[in-house]
Design an enzyme around this catalytic site. Sequence first.
Site, PDB file in Angstrom:
ATOM      1  N   CYS A 183       0.814  -1.224   0.000  1.00 47.91           N
ATOM      2  CA  CYS A 183       0.000   0.000   0.000  1.00 47.91           C
ATOM      3  C   CYS A 183       0.845   1.271   0.000  1.00 47.91           C
ATOM      4  O   CYS A 183       0.361   2.335  -0.385  1.00 47.91           O
ATOM      5  CB  CYS A 183      -0.940   0.002   1.201  1.00 47.91           C
ATOM      6  SG  CYS A 183      -2.095  -1.396   1.206  1.00 47.91           S
ATOM      7  N   ASN A 205     -10.003  -0.172  -0.553  1.00 49.27           N
ATOM      8  CA  ASN A 205      -8.546  -0.099  -0.469  1.00 49.27           C
ATOM      9  C   ASN A 205      -7.962  -0.649  -1.772  1.00 49.27           C
ATOM     10  O   ASN A 205      -8.011  -1.852  -2.020  1.00 49.27           O
ATOM     11  CB  ASN A 205      -8.064  -0.916   0.732  1.00 49.27           C
ATOM     12  CG  ASN A 205      -6.554  -0.840   0.936  1.00 49.27           C
ATOM     13  OD1 ASN A 205      -5.815  -0.430   0.057  1.00 49.27           O
ATOM     14  ND2 ASN A 205      -6.112  -1.267   2.104  1.00 49.27           N
ATOM     15  N   HIS A 224      -3.448   7.378   1.934  1.00 45.23           N
ATOM     16  CA  HIS A 224      -3.821   6.043   1.475  1.00 45.23           C
ATOM     17  C   HIS A 224      -5.234   5.768   1.944  1.00 45.23           C
ATOM     18  O   HIS A 224      -5.562   5.972   3.126  1.00 45.23           O
ATOM     19  CB  HIS A 224      -2.840   5.013   2.048  1.00 45.23           C
ATOM     20  CG  HIS A 224      -3.277   3.601   1.853  1.00 45.23           C
ATOM     21  ND1 HIS A 224      -3.727   3.125   0.635  1.00 45.23           N
ATOM     22  CD2 HIS A 224      -3.347   2.553   2.718  1.00 45.23           C
ATOM     23  CE1 HIS A 224      -4.063   1.851   0.761  1.00 45.23           C
ATOM     24  NE2 HIS A 224      -3.829   1.477   2.014  1.00 45.23           N
TER      25      HIS A 224
END
EC number: 2.3.1.180
Length: 322
Positions: free
Chosen positions: A113, A279, A249
Amino acid sequence: MRRAVIRGVGHYLPDRVVPNSEFEKTLETSDEWIRSRSGIERRHFAAEGETTSTLATEAGRSALAMAGLGGSDLDAIVLATSTADLTFPSAATMVQDALGMTQGFAFDVQAVCAGFVYALSNANAMILSGQAERVLVIGSETFSRIMDWTDRSTCVLFGDGAGAVVLEAAEGDGTSADRGILATDLHSDGRFRDLLYVDGGVSTGSSGVLRMQGKEVFRHAVEKLAATADAALAKAGLTPDDIDWVVPHQANIRIIQSTAKKLGVPMDKVVVTVQDHGNTSAASIPLALSVGVERGQIKPGDVVVTEAIGGGLAWGSVVLRW
Protein backbone atom coordinates in the site's frame (compact mmCIF):
# COMPACT_ATOMS: atom_id res chain seq x y z
CA MET A 1 17.38 23.84 -7.89
CA ARG A 2 15.98 21.03 -10.01
CA ARG A 3 12.46 19.93 -9.06
CA ALA A 4 10.12 17.12 -10.19
CA VAL A 5 6.79 18.78 -11.06
CA ILE A 6 3.50 16.98 -11.73
CA ARG A 7 2.33 17.83 -15.26
CA GLY A 8 -0.54 15.40 -15.60
CA VAL A 9 -2.66 13.02 -13.54
CA GLY A 10 -5.18 10.36 -14.47
CA HIS A 11 -6.92 7.21 -13.29
CA TYR A 12 -8.82 4.17 -14.47
CA LEU A 13 -11.43 2.03 -12.73
CA PRO A 14 -12.92 -1.23 -14.02
CA ASP A 15 -16.56 -1.06 -15.09
CA ARG A 16 -17.82 -3.56 -12.53
CA VAL A 17 -18.98 -1.85 -9.34
CA VAL A 18 -19.50 -4.12 -6.34
CA PRO A 19 -21.69 -2.67 -3.55
CA ASN A 20 -21.43 -3.93 0.02
CA SER A 21 -24.79 -5.68 -0.35
CA GLU A 22 -23.24 -8.17 -2.79
CA PHE A 23 -21.22 -9.70 0.06
CA GLU A 24 -24.37 -10.35 2.08
CA LYS A 25 -25.16 -13.24 -0.31
CA THR A 26 -22.09 -15.28 0.65
CA LEU A 27 -20.82 -13.94 3.98
CA GLU A 28 -22.16 -13.24 7.45
CA THR A 29 -21.89 -9.49 6.98
CA SER A 30 -23.97 -6.46 6.06
CA ASP A 31 -23.67 -3.11 4.37
CA GLU A 32 -23.94 -1.41 7.78
CA TRP A 33 -21.21 -3.62 9.29
CA ILE A 34 -18.78 -2.84 6.47
CA ARG A 35 -19.55 0.90 6.39
CA SER A 36 -19.27 1.38 10.15
CA ARG A 37 -15.88 -0.33 10.36
CA SER A 38 -14.25 0.91 7.16
CA GLY A 39 -16.26 3.68 5.54
CA ILE A 40 -16.39 1.62 2.34
CA GLU A 41 -19.65 1.53 0.39
CA ARG A 42 -18.57 0.05 -2.93
CA ARG A 43 -15.47 -0.95 -4.91
CA HIS A 44 -14.52 -1.90 -8.48
CA PHE A 45 -13.40 -5.38 -9.59
CA ALA A 46 -11.45 -6.09 -12.77
CA ALA A 47 -13.18 -8.10 -15.49
CA GLU A 48 -11.80 -11.28 -16.97
CA GLY A 49 -8.97 -10.26 -19.27
CA GLU A 50 -8.27 -7.06 -17.36
CA THR A 51 -4.92 -7.13 -15.59
CA THR A 52 -2.80 -4.82 -13.49
CA SER A 53 -0.87 -3.75 -16.59
CA THR A 54 -4.01 -3.02 -18.64
CA LEU A 55 -5.45 -0.89 -15.83
CA ALA A 56 -2.09 0.86 -15.48
CA THR A 57 -1.92 1.54 -19.20
CA GLU A 58 -5.30 3.29 -19.21
CA ALA A 59 -4.40 5.42 -16.19
CA GLY A 60 -1.07 6.26 -17.81
CA ARG A 61 -2.74 7.31 -21.04
CA SER A 62 -5.06 9.60 -19.11
CA ALA A 63 -2.17 11.27 -17.25
CA LEU A 64 -0.15 11.66 -20.46
CA ALA A 65 -3.16 13.22 -22.21
CA MET A 66 -3.48 15.86 -19.47
CA ALA A 67 0.25 16.59 -19.82
CA GLY A 68 -0.04 16.79 -23.61
CA LEU A 69 2.55 14.02 -24.01
CA GLY A 70 2.87 10.54 -25.47
CA GLY A 71 4.85 7.42 -24.63
CA SER A 72 7.72 8.55 -26.86
CA ASP A 73 8.21 11.61 -24.62
CA LEU A 74 9.00 9.53 -21.52
CA ASP A 75 12.39 8.55 -20.14
CA ALA A 76 11.06 6.07 -17.58
CA ILE A 77 8.01 4.33 -16.13
CA VAL A 78 7.89 3.36 -12.46
CA LEU A 79 4.90 1.15 -11.62
CA ALA A 80 3.97 0.44 -8.01
CA THR A 81 2.11 -2.86 -7.58
CA SER A 82 1.90 -6.03 -5.52
CA THR A 83 -0.27 -7.79 -8.11
CA ALA A 84 1.82 -7.79 -11.29
CA ASP A 85 0.42 -9.83 -14.19
CA LEU A 86 3.29 -12.34 -14.02
CA THR A 87 6.18 -13.16 -11.69
CA PHE A 88 8.30 -11.55 -14.40
CA PRO A 89 8.74 -9.54 -16.52
CA SER A 90 7.59 -6.42 -14.73
CA ALA A 91 4.14 -5.03 -15.41
CA ALA A 92 5.91 -1.73 -16.16
CA THR A 93 7.52 -3.18 -19.28
CA MET A 94 4.08 -4.29 -20.48
CA VAL A 95 2.82 -0.74 -20.02
CA GLN A 96 5.91 0.56 -21.82
CA ASP A 97 5.04 -1.59 -24.84
CA ALA A 98 1.34 -0.67 -24.75
CA LEU A 99 2.20 3.06 -24.72
CA GLY A 100 4.55 2.69 -27.69
CA MET A 101 7.57 3.71 -25.63
CA THR A 102 10.62 2.05 -27.20
CA GLN A 103 13.29 4.10 -25.44
CA GLY A 104 14.20 4.60 -21.78
CA PHE A 105 13.41 2.04 -19.09
CA ALA A 106 10.56 0.69 -16.98
CA PHE A 107 10.41 -1.21 -13.69
CA ASP A 108 8.08 -2.20 -10.87
CA VAL A 109 8.27 -1.15 -7.22
CA GLN A 110 6.78 -3.43 -4.56
CA ALA A 111 5.94 -1.83 -1.22
CA VAL A 112 2.27 -2.90 -1.07
CA CYS A 113 0.00 0.00 0.00
CA ALA A 114 3.01 2.32 0.39
CA GLY A 115 4.11 1.47 -3.15
CA PHE A 116 3.10 4.72 -4.82
CA VAL A 117 4.92 6.83 -2.22
CA TYR A 118 8.03 4.67 -2.77
CA ALA A 119 7.67 4.93 -6.58
CA LEU A 120 7.21 8.70 -6.43
CA SER A 121 10.30 9.03 -4.25
CA ASN A 122 12.34 6.91 -6.69
CA ALA A 123 11.14 8.90 -9.69
CA ASN A 124 11.91 12.16 -7.89
CA ALA A 125 15.46 10.98 -7.18
CA MET A 126 15.99 10.06 -10.83
CA ILE A 127 14.87 13.50 -11.94
CA LEU A 128 16.94 15.33 -9.32
CA SER A 129 20.05 13.33 -10.33
CA GLY A 130 19.53 14.10 -14.02
CA GLN A 131 18.94 10.46 -14.94
CA ALA A 132 15.49 11.30 -16.33
CA GLU A 133 13.55 14.36 -17.49
CA ARG A 134 10.07 12.85 -17.63
CA VAL A 135 8.81 9.88 -15.63
CA LEU A 136 5.37 8.26 -15.63
CA VAL A 137 4.62 7.04 -12.09
CA ILE A 138 1.72 4.60 -11.76
CA GLY A 139 0.00 2.71 -8.96
CA SER A 140 -2.09 -0.21 -10.21
CA GLU A 141 -3.62 -3.22 -8.47
CA THR A 142 -5.98 -6.15 -8.99
CA PHE A 143 -6.31 -7.22 -5.36
CA SER A 144 -9.56 -9.05 -6.15
CA ARG A 145 -7.30 -11.83 -7.49
CA ILE A 146 -5.63 -12.47 -4.09
CA MET A 147 -8.64 -12.42 -1.76
CA ASP A 148 -9.87 -15.18 0.53
CA TRP A 149 -13.59 -14.87 -0.21
CA THR A 150 -14.47 -16.70 3.02
CA ASP A 151 -12.70 -14.14 5.24
CA ARG A 152 -15.16 -11.33 5.89
CA SER A 153 -12.54 -9.26 7.73
CA THR A 154 -10.42 -8.78 4.57
CA CYS A 155 -12.27 -9.54 1.34
CA VAL A 156 -14.77 -6.69 1.77
CA LEU A 157 -12.01 -4.08 2.10
CA PHE A 158 -10.14 -4.20 -1.19
CA GLY A 159 -10.77 -3.11 -4.76
CA ASP A 160 -9.07 -2.80 -8.14
CA GLY A 161 -7.96 0.32 -10.00
CA ALA A 162 -5.06 2.43 -11.19
CA GLY A 163 -3.83 6.01 -10.95
CA ALA A 164 -0.88 7.79 -12.55
CA VAL A 165 1.07 11.04 -12.59
CA VAL A 166 3.56 12.47 -15.08
CA LEU A 167 6.62 14.01 -13.44
CA GLU A 168 8.77 16.47 -15.37
CA ALA A 169 12.01 18.23 -14.47
CA ALA A 170 11.75 21.98 -13.85
CA GLU A 171 13.91 24.66 -12.28
CA GLY A 172 13.00 26.04 -8.87
CA ASP A 173 14.57 28.39 -6.34
CA GLY A 174 15.18 25.67 -3.78
CA THR A 175 12.54 27.01 -1.39
CA SER A 176 9.22 25.65 -0.13
CA ALA A 177 7.51 28.03 -2.59
CA ASP A 178 8.72 25.89 -5.53
CA ARG A 179 6.26 23.75 -7.44
CA GLY A 180 6.95 20.01 -7.46
CA ILE A 181 8.09 17.45 -4.91
CA LEU A 182 9.52 19.27 -1.89
CA ALA A 183 10.39 16.34 0.40
CA THR A 184 10.02 12.59 0.83
CA ASP A 185 10.24 10.32 3.88
CA LEU A 186 10.40 6.50 3.66
CA HIS A 187 10.54 3.73 6.29
CA SER A 188 10.12 -0.01 6.70
CA ASP A 189 10.38 -2.51 9.56
CA GLY A 190 10.44 -6.20 8.67
CA ARG A 191 9.77 -7.25 12.26
CA PHE A 192 6.08 -6.61 11.53
CA ARG A 193 5.87 -8.51 8.22
CA ASP A 194 3.39 -11.05 9.63
CA LEU A 195 0.76 -8.37 10.28
CA LEU A 196 -0.12 -8.05 6.59
CA TYR A 197 1.07 -10.50 3.94
CA VAL A 198 0.09 -12.91 1.18
CA ASP A 199 0.60 -16.59 2.10
CA GLY A 200 1.93 -17.55 -1.34
CA GLY A 201 4.83 -17.01 -3.72
CA VAL A 202 7.62 -18.95 -5.41
CA SER A 203 8.54 -20.67 -2.12
CA THR A 204 5.02 -22.14 -1.79
CA GLY A 205 4.16 -22.91 -5.42
CA SER A 206 0.89 -20.94 -5.24
CA SER A 207 -0.10 -17.31 -5.59
CA GLY A 208 -1.70 -17.33 -2.12
CA VAL A 209 -4.26 -15.02 -0.52
CA LEU A 210 -4.07 -11.95 1.68
CA ARG A 211 -3.81 -12.32 5.46
CA MET A 212 -4.10 -9.39 7.86
CA GLN A 213 -4.17 -8.70 11.59
CA GLY A 214 -6.45 -5.69 11.27
CA LYS A 215 -6.29 -4.32 14.81
CA GLU A 216 -2.50 -4.40 14.91
CA VAL A 217 -2.20 -2.77 11.47
CA PHE A 218 -4.59 -0.02 12.62
CA ARG A 219 -2.49 0.63 15.73
CA HIS A 220 0.71 1.01 13.75
CA ALA A 221 -0.93 2.99 10.95
CA VAL A 222 -2.10 6.06 12.86
CA GLU A 223 1.13 6.55 14.78
CA LYS A 224 3.46 5.94 11.83
CA LEU A 225 1.47 7.91 9.23
CA ALA A 226 1.30 11.05 11.36
CA ALA A 227 5.01 10.79 12.20
CA THR A 228 6.14 10.36 8.60
CA ALA A 229 3.97 13.25 7.41
CA ASP A 230 5.42 15.50 10.13
CA ALA A 231 8.95 14.43 9.15
CA ALA A 232 8.42 15.17 5.45
CA LEU A 233 6.87 18.56 6.27
CA ALA A 234 9.89 19.44 8.43
CA LYS A 235 12.26 18.47 5.60
CA ALA A 236 10.29 20.76 3.27
CA GLY A 237 10.41 23.65 5.77
CA LEU A 238 6.64 23.57 6.23
CA THR A 239 4.18 22.92 9.05
CA PRO A 240 0.70 21.35 9.15
CA ASP A 241 -0.73 24.88 8.95
CA ASP A 242 0.70 25.14 5.43
CA ILE A 243 -1.19 22.08 4.16
CA ASP A 244 -3.94 22.67 1.60
CA TRP A 245 -4.75 18.98 1.10
CA VAL A 246 -3.87 15.68 2.68
CA VAL A 247 -4.26 12.84 0.18
CA PRO A 248 -3.87 9.72 2.33
CA HIS A 249 -3.82 6.04 1.48
CA GLN A 250 -7.51 5.13 1.32
CA ALA A 251 -7.62 2.04 3.53
CA ASN A 252 -10.11 2.84 6.26
CA ILE A 253 -12.02 6.02 7.13
CA ARG A 254 -11.17 5.65 10.82
CA ILE A 255 -7.44 5.55 10.07
CA ILE A 256 -7.83 8.59 7.81
CA GLN A 257 -9.75 10.53 10.48
CA SER A 258 -7.40 9.56 13.32
CA THR A 259 -4.29 10.47 11.31
CA ALA A 260 -5.75 13.83 10.30
CA LYS A 261 -6.58 14.57 13.94
CA LYS A 262 -3.06 13.63 15.03
CA LEU A 263 -1.65 15.94 12.33
CA GLY A 264 -4.00 18.73 13.38
CA VAL A 265 -5.60 18.95 9.94
CA PRO A 266 -9.40 19.28 9.63
CA MET A 267 -11.24 16.68 7.54
CA ASP A 268 -12.36 19.33 5.06
CA LYS A 269 -8.72 19.43 3.93
CA VAL A 270 -8.55 15.67 3.36
CA VAL A 271 -9.38 14.06 0.00
CA VAL A 272 -11.52 11.00 0.75
CA THR A 273 -12.43 8.38 -1.86
CA VAL A 274 -12.43 5.20 0.24
CA GLN A 275 -16.24 5.03 0.13
CA ASP A 276 -16.20 4.55 -3.65
CA HIS A 277 -13.00 2.56 -4.27
CA GLY A 278 -12.22 0.59 -1.12
CA ASN A 279 -8.55 -0.10 -0.47
CA THR A 280 -6.78 -0.21 -3.85
CA SER A 281 -3.33 -0.55 -2.27
CA ALA A 282 -0.63 1.16 -4.39
CA ALA A 283 -3.31 2.66 -6.67
CA SER A 284 -5.03 4.38 -3.75
CA ILE A 285 -3.12 7.69 -3.59
CA PRO A 286 -2.82 8.41 -7.33
CA LEU A 287 -6.51 7.52 -7.73
CA ALA A 288 -7.39 10.00 -4.97
CA LEU A 289 -5.09 12.66 -6.47
CA SER A 290 -6.79 12.30 -9.85
CA VAL A 291 -10.28 12.39 -8.33
CA GLY A 292 -9.28 15.40 -6.20
CA VAL A 293 -8.23 17.29 -9.33
CA GLU A 294 -11.37 16.15 -11.17
CA ARG A 295 -13.55 17.43 -8.32
CA GLY A 296 -11.80 20.82 -8.39
CA GLN A 297 -10.36 20.33 -4.90
CA ILE A 298 -6.62 20.27 -5.74
CA LYS A 299 -5.47 23.37 -7.62
CA PRO A 300 -2.11 24.68 -8.91
CA GLY A 301 0.02 26.01 -6.05
CA ASP A 302 -1.63 23.86 -3.37
CA VAL A 303 0.58 22.12 -0.81
CA VAL A 304 -0.33 18.42 -0.87
CA VAL A 305 0.77 15.77 1.64
CA THR A 306 0.45 12.09 0.74
CA GLU A 307 1.09 9.30 3.25
CA ALA A 308 0.64 5.52 3.21
CA ILE A 309 1.45 2.33 5.09
CA GLY A 310 1.38 -1.25 3.87
CA GLY A 311 2.75 -4.73 4.32
CA GLY A 312 6.39 -4.98 5.29
CA LEU A 313 5.60 -2.95 7.27
CA ALA A 314 6.51 -0.19 4.82
CA TRP A 315 5.38 3.41 5.15
CA GLY A 316 6.24 6.91 4.02
CA SER A 317 5.08 10.29 2.80
CA VAL A 318 5.65 12.88 0.10
CA VAL A 319 5.13 16.65 0.35
CA LEU A 320 4.63 18.48 -2.93
CA ARG A 321 3.32 21.73 -4.33
CA TRP A 322 0.83 21.10 -7.14
